[in-house]
Design a protein around this motif. Structure first.
Motif, PDB file in Angstrom:
ATOM      1  N   PHE A   1       0.531   1.596  -4.794  1.00 48.27           N
ATOM      2  CA  PHE A   1       1.958   0.527  -4.443  1.00 48.27           C
ATOM      3  C   PHE A   1       2.437   1.440  -2.903  1.00 48.27           C
ATOM      4  N   VAL A   2       2.361   0.715  -1.915  1.00 54.86           N
ATOM      5  CA  VAL A   2       2.912   1.426  -0.584  1.00 54.86           C
ATOM      6  C   VAL A   2       4.210   0.635  -0.250  1.00 54.86           C
ATOM      7  N   HIS A   3       5.255   1.422  -0.214  1.00 56.01           N
ATOM      8  CA  HIS A   3       6.423   0.914   0.026  1.00 56.01           C
ATOM      9  C   HIS A   3       6.959   0.860   1.366  1.00 56.01           C
ATOM     10  N   ALA A   4       7.801   0.174   1.901  1.00 56.23           N
ATOM     11  CA  ALA A   4       8.338  -0.021   3.362  1.00 56.23           C
ATOM     12  C   ALA A   4       8.895   1.222   3.944  1.00 56.23           C
ATOM     13  N   ASN A   5       9.600   2.000   2.857  1.00 54.84           N
ATOM     14  CA  ASN A   5      10.144   3.378   3.247  1.00 54.84           C
ATOM     15  C   ASN A   5       9.133   4.489   3.310  1.00 54.84           C
TER      16      ASN A   5
ATOM     17  N   VAL B   1      -3.265   4.519   4.793  1.00 51.46           N
ATOM     18  CA  VAL B   1      -1.866   4.719   4.795  1.00 51.46           C
ATOM     19  C   VAL B   1      -1.168   5.594   5.692  1.00 51.46           C
ATOM     20  N   LEU B   2      -0.579   5.173   6.517  1.00 49.21           N
ATOM     21  CA  LEU B   2       0.239   6.084   7.606  1.00 49.21           C
ATOM     22  C   LEU B   2       1.919   5.872   7.242  1.00 49.21           C
ATOM     23  N   PRO B   3       2.635   6.865   7.720  1.00 47.03           N
ATOM     24  CA  PRO B   3       4.152   6.501   7.700  1.00 47.03           C
ATOM     25  C   PRO B   3       4.381   5.166   8.429  1.00 47.03           C
ATOM     26  N   GLY B   4       5.398   4.419   7.662  1.00 50.19           N
ATOM     27  CA  GLY B   4       5.636   3.058   8.236  1.00 50.19           C
ATOM     28  C   GLY B   4       4.794   1.932   7.987  1.00 50.19           C
ATOM     29  N   HIS B   5       3.695   2.027   7.079  1.00 52.43           N
ATOM     30  CA  HIS B   5       2.862   0.974   6.519  1.00 52.43           C
ATOM     31  C   HIS B   5       3.358  -0.198   5.919  1.00 52.43           C
ATOM     32  N   VAL B   6       2.918  -1.326   6.264  1.00 54.61           N
ATOM     33  CA  VAL B   6       3.442  -2.534   5.457  1.00 54.61           C
ATOM     34  C   VAL B   6       3.169  -2.312   3.987  1.00 54.61           C
ATOM     35  N   PRO B   7       4.366  -2.898   3.444  1.00 55.48           N
ATOM     36  CA  PRO B   7       4.323  -2.960   2.136  1.00 55.48           C
ATOM     37  C   PRO B   7       3.141  -3.548   1.279  1.00 55.48           C
ATOM     38  N   THR B   8       2.480  -2.856   0.379  1.00 54.15           N
ATOM     39  CA  THR B   8       1.207  -3.334  -0.155  1.00 54.15           C
ATOM     40  C   THR B   8       1.084  -2.871  -1.732  1.00 54.15           C
TER      41      THR B   8
END
Length: 170
Positions: free
Chosen positions: A105-109, A69-76
């Motif tokens: 939880f990877v958020h769009a922000n 996961v990097l900055p700007g990752h797609v929500p997952t």
């Protein structure tokens, strides 16, 4: 004899149901361009490892496969499997934790929340204890008397095997 009266509309007697947006604070806005750092929250039931920490990258062991996961990752949303969560704080410092299970939880922000049932810094794992545990669980599987004992032994083998693999890749 009564004359028929016009039908009356029923009067609602209940409030409308509450939804998450009624009681949750709004999420941070998604920036037009990804930030240089991402925000990491890493929780366990008994402690908080990271809270609003600015990091470069996180590697997550998911049941669907490991992913970064990097900055700007797609929500997952991902279920964690036993394995290593690797947190790259900056270009020269990385912290690794063995997790047994949980969710990410990877958020769009560019915020990532990791909730692990258990997590331990990789350097605190005892190689001899892990190998002994793996041997013990293999022995329990061979001698299992019912499905419950088999399932418990298989879970132990999966977790100890993942710890062993993590220690070999240290």
């Amino acid at each position: 004899f009564r004359a028929p009266s016009a039908k009356k509309k029923p009067i609602p007697t209940m409030d409308l149901p509450s939804t998450p947006s009624n009681f949750m604070s709004p999420e941070r806005e998604v920036p037009a361009t990804p930030p240089e750092k991402m925000t990491l929250n890493f929780y366990m039931p008994h402690e908080i490892q990271f809270k609003d920490a600015e990091v470069d990258q996180v590697m997550i062991p998911a049941t669907s496969g490991d992913f970064g996961v990097l900055p700007g990752h797609v929500p997952t949303v991902a279920q964690l499997r036993p394995g290593v969560v690797s947190v790259q704080l900056n270009s020269s410092e990385t912290q690794k934790y063995f997790v047994s299970s949980g969710f990410a939880f990877v958020h769009a922000n560019s915020v990532t929340d990791i909730m692990a049932v258990e997590a331990i810094p990789l350097e605190q794992l005892d190689d001899a204890a892990v190998k002994k545990g793996l041997a013990d669980f293999n022995n329990k599987l061979v001698n299992a008397k019912d499905d419950y004992e088999k399932a418990a032994a298989q879970i132990g083998i999966e977790v100890c095997g993942a710890m062993n693999h993590a220690l070999e890749g240290k």
